[in-house]
Design a protein around this motif. Structure first.
Motif, PDB file in Angstrom:
ATOM      1  N   LEU A 109     -39.179  10.350  49.528  1.00 40.77           N
ATOM      2  CA  LEU A 109     -38.623  12.020  48.732  1.00 40.77           C
ATOM      3  C   LEU A 109     -38.483  11.848  47.104  1.00 40.77           C
ATOM      4  N   SER A 110     -39.475  10.156  46.578  1.00 35.80           N
ATOM      5  CA  SER A 110     -39.201   9.334  44.915  1.00 35.80           C
ATOM      6  C   SER A 110     -40.501  10.894  44.408  1.00 35.80           C
ATOM      7  N   HIS A 111     -40.227  10.798  43.629  1.00 32.29           N
ATOM      8  CA  HIS A 111     -41.426  11.069  42.515  1.00 32.29           C
ATOM      9  C   HIS A 111     -40.803  10.738  41.614  1.00 32.29           C
ATOM     10  N   ASP A 112     -41.657  11.173  40.156  1.00 28.13           N
ATOM     11  CA  ASP A 112     -42.030  11.004  38.900  1.00 28.13           C
ATOM     12  C   ASP A 112     -41.410  12.463  38.004  1.00 28.13           C
ATOM     13  N   HIS A 121     -35.961   2.270  42.855  1.00 25.63           N
ATOM     14  CA  HIS A 121     -35.316   3.050  43.224  1.00 25.63           C
ATOM     15  C   HIS A 121     -36.416   3.677  44.251  1.00 25.63           C
ATOM     16  N   ALA A 122     -35.809   4.131  45.385  1.00 26.08           N
ATOM     17  CA  ALA A 122     -36.814   5.068  46.414  1.00 26.08           C
ATOM     18  C   ALA A 122     -35.497   5.554  47.202  1.00 26.08           C
ATOM     19  N   ARG A 123     -36.058   7.235  47.203  1.00 25.87           N
ATOM     20  CA  ARG A 123     -35.619   8.116  47.865  1.00 25.87           C
ATOM     21  C   ARG A 123     -35.664   8.587  49.500  1.00 25.87           C
ATOM     22  N   PHE A 124     -35.235   8.779  50.266  1.00 26.05           N
ATOM     23  CA  PHE A 124     -36.084   9.240  50.691  1.00 26.05           C
ATOM     24  C   PHE A 124     -35.074  10.125  52.224  1.00 26.05           C
ATOM     25  N   ARG A 125     -35.349  10.979  52.930  1.00 25.35           N
ATOM     26  CA  ARG A 125     -34.670  11.443  54.088  1.00 25.35           C
ATOM     27  C   ARG A 125     -34.366  11.153  55.358  1.00 25.35           C
ATOM     28  N   ALA A 127     -30.469   6.888  48.957  1.00 26.41           N
ATOM     29  CA  ALA A 127     -31.571   5.751  47.982  1.00 26.41           C
ATOM     30  C   ALA A 127     -30.890   4.613  48.342  1.00 26.41           C
ATOM     31  N   LEU A 128     -32.244   3.937  47.934  1.00 24.83           N
ATOM     32  CA  LEU A 128     -31.945   2.524  47.663  1.00 24.83           C
ATOM     33  C   LEU A 128     -32.714   2.296  46.519  1.00 24.83           C
TER      34      LEU A 128
END
Length: 183
Positions: free
Chosen positions: A116-119, A135-139, A150-151
């Motif tokens: 889910l990561s975006h700029d 930083h990384a987001r995910f579902r 998130a990590l």
């Protein structure tokens, strides 16, 4: 050697595959489709959870002492460990005493995840790149873990190699939508 072999050099260097039943990682590259994740309970010198996300042809791995939480208020320490082969997703067994990580490993949850990561402009960012930036987001779509997580790297400098000098937090985010929480 390149690609997967480079990513698994630390993994191979810590194990004697004549003694341990852990996979050596010589299987075919990952299939297309949604990337996979696995959470394993590892009863080694201390009981902890190993959280692993497929990134390209390896499982990026973190040791999470208290395990992942479905409560957005909980922040869990996540200590990076070496990359593992994709076959590790299904590994359960006893790593012999005296071997690296000696103890029992069982699969606690597994499934797929959506990056889910975006700029800042809302454009998707490559998942490996978002991890490299800290930083990384995910579902997660697992049997037990579902929803957005998130990590985030919170200590140490830029990621050097496996980033073992850094600590991360694994956090369930309170983003809206269906499918959040645990059953």
């Amino acid at each position: 050697m390149g690609g997967e072999d480079d990513g698994l050099r630390a993994y191979h260097g810590k194990r004697d595959f004549r003694r341990t039943g852990e996979p050596a990682g010589d299987g075919p590259p990952g299939e297309g489709g949604r990337p996979r994740f696995v959470v394993q309970i590892h009863d080694a010198s201390t009981l902890h959870f190993d959280f692993r996300l497929q990134v390209a042809d390896v499982l990026k791995s973190w040791s999470v002492p208290k395990g992942p939480s479905a409560d957005p208020r909980d922040k869990r320490l996540a200590v990076p460990t070496e990359d593992h082969p994709l076959e590790y997703e299904e590994f359960e067994g006893v790593i012999p005493a005296g071997e690296y990580g000696g103890g029992t490993v069982i699969v606690w949850d597994h499934g797929t995840y959506e990056p889910l990561s975006h700029d800042r402009r809302g454009r998707p960012v490559d998942f490996a790149e978002s991890l490299a930036h800290g930083h990384a987001r995910f579902r997660l779509h697992g049997a037990k873990l579902r929803g957005e997580y998130a990590l985030t790297r919170f200590r140490g400098g830029p990621d050097r190699g496996a980033g073992e000098d850094a600590a991360w937090l694994l956090v369930k985010t309170a983003g809206g939508g269906r499918g959040h929480g645990t059953p």
